[in-house]
Design a protein around this motif. Structure first.
Motif, mmCIF file in Angstrom:
data_model
loop_
_atom_site.group_PDB
_atom_site.id
_atom_site.type_symbol
_atom_site.label_atom_id
_atom_site.label_comp_id
_atom_site.label_asym_id
_atom_site.label_seq_id
_atom_site.Cartn_x
_atom_site.Cartn_y
_atom_site.Cartn_z
ATOM 1 N N LYS A 106 0.815 -1.222 0.000
ATOM 2 C CA LYS A 106 0.000 0.000 0.000
ATOM 3 C C LYS A 106 0.851 1.276 0.000
ATOM 4 O O LYS A 106 0.313 2.378 -0.147
ATOM 5 N N VAL A 107 2.152 1.123 0.159
ATOM 6 C CA VAL A 107 3.039 2.279 0.313
ATOM 7 C C VAL A 107 3.250 3.007 -1.009
ATOM 8 O O VAL A 107 3.438 2.386 -2.057
ATOM 9 N N LEU A 108 3.249 4.329 -0.950
ATOM 10 C CA LEU A 108 3.706 5.152 -2.074
ATOM 11 C C LEU A 108 5.050 5.758 -1.686
ATOM 12 O O LEU A 108 5.140 6.484 -0.700
ATOM 13 N N VAL A 109 6.086 5.430 -2.462
ATOM 14 C CA VAL A 109 7.409 5.994 -2.196
ATOM 15 C C VAL A 109 7.709 7.169 -3.120
ATOM 16 O O VAL A 109 8.758 7.797 -3.026
ATOM 17 N N SER A 110 6.779 7.461 -4.006
ATOM 18 C CA SER A 110 6.844 8.677 -4.819
ATOM 19 C C SER A 110 5.422 9.053 -5.199
ATOM 20 O O SER A 110 4.531 8.187 -5.251
ATOM 21 N N ARG A 111 5.225 10.337 -5.447
ATOM 22 C CA ARG A 111 3.882 10.801 -5.783
ATOM 23 C C ARG A 111 3.971 12.014 -6.688
ATOM 24 O O ARG A 111 4.737 12.943 -6.418
ATOM 25 N N GLY A 112 3.188 11.999 -7.773
ATOM 26 C CA GLY A 112 3.225 13.127 -8.692
ATOM 27 C C GLY A 112 2.268 12.943 -9.853
ATOM 28 O O GLY A 112 1.417 12.050 -9.846
ATOM 29 N N PHE A 113 2.444 13.770 -10.879
ATOM 30 C CA PHE A 113 1.474 13.843 -11.970
ATOM 31 C C PHE A 113 1.891 13.099 -13.234
ATOM 32 O O PHE A 113 1.118 13.001 -14.188
ATOM 33 N N LEU A 114 3.122 12.559 -13.293
ATOM 34 C CA LEU A 114 3.536 11.811 -14.471
ATOM 35 C C LEU A 114 2.765 10.490 -14.555
ATOM 36 O O LEU A 114 2.226 10.004 -13.562
ATOM 37 N N LYS A 115 2.755 9.884 -15.746
ATOM 38 C CA LYS A 115 2.093 8.594 -15.907
ATOM 39 C C LYS A 115 2.852 7.526 -15.128
ATOM 40 O O LYS A 115 4.073 7.437 -15.230
ATOM 41 N N PRO A 116 2.145 6.696 -14.367
ATOM 42 C CA PRO A 116 2.835 5.610 -13.660
ATOM 43 C C PRO A 116 3.265 4.531 -14.640
ATOM 44 O O PRO A 116 2.871 4.527 -15.814
ATOM 45 N N VAL A 117 4.074 3.595 -14.153
ATOM 46 C CA VAL A 117 4.530 2.494 -14.992
ATOM 47 C C VAL A 117 3.327 1.665 -15.441
ATOM 48 O O VAL A 117 2.371 1.474 -14.693
ATOM 49 N N TYR A 190 9.830 -1.436 -5.421
ATOM 50 C CA TYR A 190 8.976 -0.370 -5.949
ATOM 51 C C TYR A 190 9.609 0.220 -7.207
ATOM 52 O O TYR A 190 10.837 0.262 -7.341
ATOM 53 N N VAL A 191 8.748 0.712 -8.103
ATOM 54 C CA VAL A 191 9.196 1.340 -9.351
ATOM 55 C C VAL A 191 8.390 2.611 -9.578
ATOM 56 O O VAL A 191 7.191 2.673 -9.267
ATOM 57 N N SER A 192 9.051 3.617 -10.133
ATOM 58 C CA SER A 192 8.370 4.855 -10.488
ATOM 59 C C SER A 192 9.130 5.512 -11.634
ATOM 60 O O SER A 192 10.076 4.929 -12.181
ATOM 61 N N PHE A 193 8.719 6.740 -11.982
ATOM 62 C CA PHE A 193 9.422 7.522 -12.997
ATOM 63 C C PHE A 193 9.620 8.946 -12.508
ATOM 64 O O PHE A 193 8.780 9.494 -11.780
ATOM 65 N N VAL A 194 10.733 9.543 -12.925
ATOM 66 C CA VAL A 194 11.005 10.947 -12.652
ATOM 67 C C VAL A 194 11.353 11.621 -13.972
ATOM 68 O O VAL A 194 11.986 11.004 -14.847
ATOM 69 N N ALA A 195 10.912 12.856 -14.154
ATOM 70 C CA ALA A 195 11.196 13.582 -15.386
ATOM 71 C C ALA A 195 12.687 13.865 -15.509
ATOM 72 O O ALA A 195 13.384 14.038 -14.508
ATOM 73 N N ALA A 196 13.171 13.923 -16.734
ATOM 74 C CA ALA A 196 14.587 14.185 -16.967
ATOM 75 C C ALA A 196 15.013 15.524 -16.386
ATOM 76 O O ALA A 196 16.161 15.688 -15.958
ATOM 77 N N ASP A 197 14.077 16.501 -16.355
ATOM 78 C CA ASP A 197 14.405 17.811 -15.775
ATOM 79 C C ASP A 197 14.101 17.865 -14.285
ATOM 80 O O ASP A 197 14.235 18.929 -13.661
ATOM 81 N N ARG A 198 13.679 16.734 -13.690
ATOM 82 C CA ARG A 198 13.395 16.595 -12.256
ATOM 83 C C ARG A 198 12.204 17.439 -11.791
ATOM 84 O O ARG A 198 12.031 17.665 -10.595
ATOM 85 N N LYS A 199 11.367 17.878 -12.729
ATOM 86 C CA LYS A 199 10.223 18.705 -12.361
ATOM 87 C C LYS A 199 8.919 17.919 -12.270
ATOM 88 O O LYS A 199 7.862 18.502 -12.027
ATOM 89 N N GLY A 200 8.994 16.633 -12.465
ATOM 90 C CA GLY A 200 7.804 15.801 -12.375
ATOM 91 C C GLY A 200 8.159 14.410 -11.899
ATOM 92 O O GLY A 200 9.257 13.908 -12.159
ATOM 93 N N VAL A 201 7.223 13.777 -11.187
ATOM 94 C CA VAL A 201 7.386 12.420 -10.666
ATOM 95 C C VAL A 201 6.062 11.690 -10.829
ATOM 96 O O VAL A 201 4.998 12.310 -10.851
ATOM 97 N N ALA A 202 6.136 10.371 -10.975
ATOM 98 C CA ALA A 202 4.922 9.560 -11.057
ATOM 99 C C ALA A 202 4.601 8.936 -9.710
ATOM 100 O O ALA A 202 5.473 8.824 -8.843
#
Length: 212
Positions: A106-117, A190-202
């Motif tokens: 149930k844990v979220l280790v990242s949170r943001g507006f990018l598309k998740p995996v 856990y897996v997530s994504f971060v934007a190349a410019d570091r301004k967004g996270v999934a």
């Protein structure tokens, strides 16, 4: 801190030591802050244990959390760690007091507006965990340049192995190397994504439990 209002002869409000000063019915009064000698209720004990479990868990993950929650609208003076604890606290505890534990799925280790995996597949190989996901050769920029974030949390030793800036989303896969020194331990991944410019996270995706 106490404050004198309307000059040196005015009313006095605030706290000094264990005394609190305030105005009651037009009079300046004070009271001593007492010590609650009543035994804590089960609800209070449960709340304290929840705070302890979640706080310690995310403290172990702090290096990853600093990236995973870095784009959240954090209040002045707050931190990604505090935000992660507050967001997750009421969502990740399972069991009945006093037998409470973290629900790792149930844990979220990242949170943001990018598309998740999308359609994540996790495979344990010799000395590594391989993560694969759906990709598309025609994926548009900048989505194609998002980088995978990978995390393995070791329950017994409370250590983490992580890569916050892995392969691109377009690549479709990456591996997280697991050291031999952690062999035999339970790990939560856990897996997530971060934007190349570091301004967004999934939002992160739970990738499964394994024995290293």
């Amino acid at each position: 801190m106490g404050i004198i209002q309307n000059g040196p002869h005015g009313t006095f409000t605030g706290r000094i030591g264990n005394m609190v000063y305030y105005v009651l019915n037009g009079k300046n009064v004070c009271r001593e802050i007492g010590v609650n000698t009543n035994p804590p209720t089960v609800k209070q004990l449960k709340n304290r244990l929840e705070v302890k479990l979640v706080g310690e868990f995310f403290r172990d993950l702090k290096a990853f959390i600093d990236v995973g929650f870095s784009t959240e609208p954090i209040k002045a003076g707050d931190s990604p760690y505090n935000f992660a604890v507050e967001y997750n606290r009421n969502k990740i505890i399972k069991g009945s007091y006093p037998d409470l534990e973290i629900a790792y799925d149930k844990v979220l280790v990242s949170r943001g507006f990018l598309k998740p995996v999308k359609n994540l597949v996790t495979e344990q190989t010799a000395g590594a965990i391989k993560f694969s996901w759906d990709t598309n050769p025609q994926m548009a920029w900048p989505e194609a340049t998002d980088q995978v974030m990978m995390l393995a949390y070791f329950v017994e030793s409370k250590k983490i192995i992580y890569q916050p800036f892995g392969n691109s989303r377009l690549s479709g896969s990456d591996e997280l190397q697991i050291p031999e020194s952690l062999a035999g331990e339970q790990m939560e991944t856990y897996v997530s994504f971060v934007a190349a410019d570091r301004k967004g996270v999934a939002d992160s995706t739970y990738a499964g439990s394994f024995i290293a």
